[in-house]
Design an enzyme around this catalytic site. Structure first.
Site, PDB file in Angstrom:
ATOM      1  N   ASN A 200     -12.035  -0.908  -1.199  1.00 43.57           N
ATOM      2  CA  ASN A 200     -11.392  -1.460  -0.002  1.00 43.57           C
ATOM      3  C   ASN A 200     -12.222  -1.152   1.241  1.00 43.57           C
ATOM      4  O   ASN A 200     -12.630   0.000   1.439  1.00 43.57           O
ATOM      5  CB  ASN A 200     -10.003  -0.811   0.178  1.00 43.57           C
ATOM      6  N   GLU A 201     -12.476  -2.157   2.043  1.00 47.77           N
ATOM      7  CA  GLU A 201     -13.149  -2.005   3.351  1.00 47.77           C
ATOM      8  C   GLU A 201     -14.257  -0.958   3.317  1.00 47.77           C
ATOM      9  O   GLU A 201     -14.290  -0.040   4.150  1.00 47.77           O
ATOM     10  CB  GLU A 201     -12.111  -1.667   4.444  1.00 47.77           C
TER      11      GLU A 201
ATOM     12  N   TYR B 208      -7.195  -8.713  11.460  1.00 44.91           N
ATOM     13  CA  TYR B 208      -5.924  -8.399  12.125  1.00 44.91           C
ATOM     14  C   TYR B 208      -6.054  -8.808  13.588  1.00 44.91           C
ATOM     15  O   TYR B 208      -7.114  -8.617  14.194  1.00 44.91           O
ATOM     16  CB  TYR B 208      -5.628  -6.897  12.052  1.00 44.91           C
TER      17      TYR B 208
ATOM     18  N   GLU C 224      -6.480  -9.118   3.310  1.00 43.79           N
ATOM     19  CA  GLU C 224      -5.628  -8.467   4.332  1.00 43.79           C
ATOM     20  C   GLU C 224      -5.727  -9.318   5.590  1.00 43.79           C
ATOM     21  O   GLU C 224      -6.830  -9.495   6.128  1.00 43.79           O
ATOM     22  CB  GLU C 224      -6.097  -7.043   4.641  1.00 43.79           C
TER      23      GLU C 224
ATOM     24  N   GLN D 104       1.304  -6.258   5.717  1.00 48.39           N
ATOM     25  CA  GLN D 104       1.632  -5.964   4.334  1.00 48.39           C
ATOM     26  C   GLN D 104       2.954  -6.651   3.984  1.00 48.39           C
ATOM     27  O   GLN D 104       3.284  -7.646   4.626  1.00 48.39           O
ATOM     28  CB  GLN D 104       1.707  -4.460   4.142  1.00 48.39           C
TER      29      GLN D 104
ATOM     30  N   ASN E  99      -6.720   1.560   2.613  1.00 44.34           N
ATOM     31  CA  ASN E  99      -7.461   2.815   2.765  1.00 44.34           C
ATOM     32  C   ASN E  99      -6.995   3.868   1.753  1.00 44.34           C
ATOM     33  O   ASN E  99      -7.771   4.727   1.332  1.00 44.34           O
ATOM     34  CB  ASN E  99      -7.285   3.360   4.186  1.00 44.34           C
TER      35      ASN E  99
ATOM     36  N   GLU F 105       0.849  -1.195   0.000  1.00 43.17           N
ATOM     37  CA  GLU F 105       0.000   0.000   0.000  1.00 43.17           C
ATOM     38  C   GLU F 105       0.883   1.243   0.000  1.00 43.17           C
ATOM     39  O   GLU F 105       1.975   1.239   0.577  1.00 43.17           O
ATOM     40  CB  GLU F 105      -0.897  -0.013   1.257  1.00 43.17           C
TER      41      GLU F 105
END
Ligand code: AHR
Length: 520
Positions: free
Chosen positions: A171-172, A243, A291, A378, A77, A37
């Site tokens: 994304n998200e 996460y 992720e 990442q 993000n 990212e």
């Protein structure tokens, strides 16, 4: 999964047995993917030296050694405020970056990423901005990348199309922190329109719609159902993110984190199955865990350990937890605003984190029938297996389990369980001390297994066919970290026979040259 509280002893060592059921399916190579990212020092200082405007060859060497297969880019993000046009062509305009508060110089963009992927031997996965932009800009980027005769790409010196196969639709988008966050219905409709428009432009692509940011989102489940109701037949995968961190300081709880991933995947599998059967669709939607990782060390610097524990234990949803820690993390990061490549989320990983990563990996592979893509988040400097300073690049502890699975973990997954001791967790219920998965391929048979027990080694009995093999083991003090000076945590290899000693708190790879199946 069968396990047993009844322990029997051999010279004081606890005993365990591996149990194989049916063979399941082939592992999709994209399950060993990762994520890059535009965030912190991942791109600038990480893969790209912004002074010399060249990609770092020390990092490329480590990415190759890690064995990652696909790399998702450019966010995260970040992508929800990104204008991809700023990062191609001769004129690169620096911009205020909206998601993380830094300055984006745009010197590394789509073309540099594709060239870097080729040097690393990885397949690019591209995410499009569905935060501030829509289907038109997504199709523009797709045409730039995959169009046979896209004049803009050609004018920038790239004659051959890039042929990017996998595309993430935002994304998200379920997260209130996301730029352009939407409700599930609005996002589902946008994902459907975008998928259709992109597939009309290039029918060879596959697309991933956004699922939940974590199982503890208050909308987990309903988000998936509503998004699938809008776009099931248009998409190929639904994403899931996760996460984990040791927010309470209780190692046994943290070491059980993979049970949370297991439950998250099982729930999404069930929802996808229900949607498929309800609409009687011949089409299959798979899961992209695009992720996942341990992610907490850097964030926890923003408040005391007691505060974090209290926030974690008192929060019923991720939104509540975020409401507590968000302002503290924002205050900690405020001095970094406006910087190019500010150091953020630079977690220094311990052996304990590597064990959790090992259990997360084997859990993903146990779900290989549904999980076709997964990306450790990442890759470099930001919550990453690879770290750099100006002159060095080095491996963190979590590098090793990933490298082992990406190197040896191909072939057919076997339904794997253990007859082993278990312990009680207040977060996850009953936790078997062993977590692992076996894979069969033309080289033989390999078992990846973590011993979560902090103080007890296990004597693992393998099937009769496994007489002589190789045992790779990673262990040491739970809190040991690897850094640029010392690599305290590193795997060692020894010969093994049918009964294998798994040290307490260890990651293990057992490789036997002959297939157990072909001999039975
Ligand atoms: O990986 C760091 C961030 O975590 C990503 O940008 C976002 O998608 C997730 O919340």
């Amino acid at each position: 999964m069968p396990f047993s509280f009844l322990l029997f002893y051999d010279g004081g060592m606890k005993q365990a047995k591996v149990i194989f059921g049916k063979t399941l399916c082939a592992v999709d190579r994209r399950i060993y993917g990762s994520f890059l990212e535009h965030m912190g020092r991942a791109v600038y200082d990480g893969v790209f030296d912004n002074e010399t405007k060249t990609c770092r060859s020390d990092v490329i060497r480590l990415v190759r050694a890690l064995g990652t297969t696909v790399v998702r880019y450019p966010g995260g993000n970040f992508v929800s405020g990104y204008r991809w046009e700023d990062g191609v062509g001769k004129r690169r305009i620096p911009r205020q970056e909206q998601a993380w508060g830094g300055t984006e110089p745009n010197t590394f963009g789509t073309d540099e990423f594709i060239a870097w992927c080729a040097r690393c031997g990885v397949e690019p996965v591209m995410a499009v901005n569905l935060g501030t932009r829509g289907e038109k800009e997504a199709v523009d980027l797709l045409s730039y990348c995959n169009g046979v005769d896209d004049s803009r790409r050609m004018a920038n010196g790239h004659v051959s199309p890039y042929g990017i196969r996998l595309w993430c639709l935002g994304n998200e988008m379920d997260g209130p922190w996301q730029i352009g966050h939407k409700d599930a219905k609005t996002y589902g409709a946008l994902a459907s329109r975008t998928a259709r428009a992109m597939k009309a432009a290039d029918p060879h692509i596959e697309v991933v719609a956004c699922g939940s940011s974590t199982r503890s989102m208050s909308t987990f489940g309903s988000w998936e159902r509503e998004v699938l109701a809008s776009c099931y037949d248009d998409i190929d995968c639904l994403s899931l993110h996760g996460y984990w961190g040791n927010f309470t300081g209780e190692d046994k709880e943290f070491l059980a984190s993979s049970l949370d991933l297991d439950a998250s995947i099982s729930s999404v599998e069930r929802i996808v199955r229900e949607e498929k059967s309800e609409r009687k669709s011949p089409h299959s939607v798979h899961i992209s865990v695009d992720e996942w990782n341990v992610n907490y060390h850097d964030r926890m610097k923003s408040a005391s350990a007691e505060e974090w524990k209290e926030w974690f234990l008192s929060s019923h949803t991720f939104e509540e937890f975020y409401h507590h820690f968000g302002p503290a993390v924002a205050r900690m990061r405020a001095p970094l605003h406006g910087m190019v490549a500010p150091p953020i989320l630079e977690d220094r990983y311990t052996l304990e984190d590597a064990l959790v990563v090992g259990t997360l990996l084997t859990t993903l592979v146990r779900h290989a029938e549904s999980v076709r893509v997964a990306c450790i988040a990442q890759l470099v400097n930001v919550i990453a297996p690879i770290m750099t300073d100006r002159t060095h690049a080095w491996k963190q502890t979590i590098f090793y389990p990933f490298m082992h699975m990406a190197t040896y973990g191909y072939g057919t997954v076997m339904d794997t369980s253990f007859d082993c001791p278990a312990y009680a967790s207040s977060l996850y219920g009953t936790v078997p001390v062993l977590e692992g998965v076996a894979i069969e391929n033309e080289d033989g048979f390999v078992l990846f297994v973590t011993n979560r027990s902090i103080d007890e080694e296990m004597l693992l009995e393998m099937p009769e066919e496994c007489q002589e093999g190789e045992h790779i083991v990673l262990t040491g003090p739970l809190s040991a970290v690897d850094d640029e000076e010392s690599q305290l945590v590193a795997p060692s290899t020894e010969r093994c026979s049918r009964n294998v000693r798994l040290p307490s708190h260890s990651w293990n790879v057992l490789r036997y040259p002959l297939s157990t199946r072909s001999r039975s």
